[in-house]
Design a protein around this motif. Structure first.
Motif: not given
Length: 266
Positions: A34-43, A68-79
């Protein structure tokens, strides 16, 4: 190389869920996509990570985890965390304590399988690895960092605690005092500091990350599979054993290896 999508019963194709895995012989690569959101994670991503743990072929020796993309993961998807779904923070808060703990145990299973003694897991970390992203990397056996990588245990900024299997490994790597400081401040830890304090197995220029990880995976695959599993188990259990207990574990492991390697020919 074979690319696999989500299995029947999961949320949807891998790219829609946000996780993809590829097989190349004994090496599997799990990609947060999910590179468009820096691979923010969801359930849904955590459900697919758990699915992958169950569908990996038995001959897989190494699992590489990357973003994928600019980051490993920005963590939990707050949305997702602040929405109204079954796994939102508000919904979790309404569950009984035992139900909430059971739900979190399900989330943890998406991470903790990476500690399986039968495989060696490598996190290829570029850019930010925040919160759940940091814990995903911590659950891997080794972490190869690009020189632009940054770790952060940011759960405290939401009034939460790290709960995805990362706190024990963090404490083992850097000690309880530094682990406490990292978790309480939520500060960014750059790659050079991560290397200095023991969070990184190696740090390489960003353009060399894929090659360095591939070389490490090839080295692991070239080692004897039985010895690899025994060594991983020996080292994983070492902090819990006395010197005498570790000496005994070494003797027992070596006896098993000798029996497997030479016993059949006697």
């Amino acid at each position: 190389m074979t690319t696999h999508n989500a299995e029947p019963g999961s949320v949807g194709p891998a790219d829609e869920v946000g996780v993809r895995y590829d097989l190349d012989g004994p090496v599997a690569t799990v990609t947060l996509c999910r590179p468009e959101v820096l691979n923010a994670q969801t359930p849904a991503m955590w459900a697919e990570l758990s699915n992958i743990s169950r569908k990996l072929p038995g001959d897989v020796r190494v699992v590489i985890v990357r973003g994928e993309g600019r980051a490993f993961s920005a963590g939990l998807d707050l949305s997702a965390a602040r929405g109204g779904g079954d796994s939102s923070l508000a919904t979790l808060a309404q569950l009984s304590p035992s139900e909430c703990a059971d739900r979190i145990a399900g989330f943890q299973s998406a991470f903790t399988w990476l500690r399986n003694p039968s495989i060696v897991t490598i996190a290829a970390v570029n850019g930010h690895a925040i919160g759940a992203g940091f814990q995903l990397a911590l659950n891997c056996d080794m972490r190869i960092l690009a020189d632009d990588a940054k770790f952060s245990m940011a759960e405290v900024t939401l009034g939460l605690v790290p709960d995805l299997g990362g706190t024990k490994r963090l404490t083992e790597l850097v000690g309880p005092s530094r682990a406490l400081e990292i978790c309480l401040t939520g500060r960014r830890i750059p790659a050079d500091e991560a290397d200095r304090i023991g969070l990184a197995t190696a740090v390489v220029p960003a353009g060399e990350l894929s090659g360095a990880v591939a070389d490490l995976a090839a080295a692991v695959v070239s080692a004897d599979a039985g010895a690899t599993a025994e060594i991983k188990a020996l080292l994983a259990g070492a902090p819990l054993r006395s010197y005498a207990e570790q000496d005994r574990a070494e003797r027992e492991a070596q006896t098993r290896r000798l029996s497997e390697l030479l016993g059949a020919g006697e």
